[in-house]
Design an enzyme around this catalytic site. Sequence first.
Site, short mmCIF file in Angstrom:
data_model
loop_
_atom_site.label_atom_id
_atom_site.label_comp_id
_atom_site.label_asym_id
_atom_site.label_seq_id
_atom_site.Cartn_x
_atom_site.Cartn_y
_atom_site.Cartn_z
N CYS A 32 0.80 -1.24 0.00
CA CYS A 32 0.00 0.00 0.00
C CYS A 32 0.83 1.28 0.00
O CYS A 32 0.54 2.22 -0.76
CB CYS A 32 -0.96 0.01 1.18
SG CYS A 32 -0.14 0.01 2.81
N HIS A 77 -1.56 1.18 7.04
CA HIS A 77 -2.12 1.22 5.68
C HIS A 77 -2.08 2.67 5.21
O HIS A 77 -2.41 3.58 5.97
CB HIS A 77 -3.56 0.70 5.64
CG HIS A 77 -4.15 0.75 4.27
ND1 HIS A 77 -3.67 -0.01 3.23
CD2 HIS A 77 -5.15 1.52 3.74
CE1 HIS A 77 -4.36 0.26 2.13
NE2 HIS A 77 -5.26 1.19 2.41
N ASP A 130 -7.71 4.90 -3.25
CA ASP A 130 -6.83 3.85 -2.73
C ASP A 130 -6.54 2.83 -3.82
O ASP A 130 -7.46 2.20 -4.35
CB ASP A 130 -7.52 3.16 -1.54
CG ASP A 130 -6.58 2.25 -0.77
OD1 ASP A 130 -5.49 1.94 -1.28
OD2 ASP A 130 -6.95 1.85 0.35
#
Length: 258
Positions: A69, A109, A124
Amino acid sequence: MNNVNILFRRRIGIPDHEVITFKNIDKVLENTAKTIPFENLCIIENRTAEITNESLTSKILEQNEGGICYELNAILNLFLIGNNFNTTLIRCVVYDPLKQQWSATGNTHVANLITHNGQDYLVDTGFGGNLPLKPVPLNGERVESSNGEFRAVREESEHGDYILYMKLKRKDKDWEKGYAFNSAKRFTKITDLNEVQKIIIEHPESAFNKKPVMTKLTDKGNMSLTESSFTGWVDGIMKKEKIDEKRFNEIRKENFNL
């Protein structure tokens, strides 16, 4: 046109001359999810590097690797800034539905927040197979993309003021928690991500420092690879194959180009 902009477009298949606006950012997110895999091989193979603009560009856009991520959303952040978006990075805490608790690794994250016409949106490209392929407004409004429904709800938790909820087409009947974040805590320095990377590499409960994992979306679903299995979702139907090391290396190269 800067180097990241050109290389990113070429990696995900968007022409150099195409103007990227909020209206067509969905295309960027979908192309990215189908082209750049979510994967942790550099951690497993002990070849991580300090995170800088240059190292991310080299790894993802020149060597054609993927990332997790904080790498995937950071390179997207650089691309969006280069295309005149007002965006910053945020840190989030993922919810573990099996343990019914927030991740022990804390706010590791990383995602993007874009401000457009006075409204903030969650963007995202680093949440494995659970990606919202459209910007999710921070007003609770539901958005739907090819892999499910998503909404960001203002809800106080120990980890911030918002929670992303998702209802994935292939598995969720009800809304499930994805992650929590503090919308007021933003950072723009890519080098701040080195703290996140250090936790992911070293934390005993990190999901990414023990075994290889790869995930990528496809036109009809997604596929995931571990050292013992290869799982593919096509039109909502799952096919799972048990594999050995030889087959793992074949699939890694054939399906993920890694």
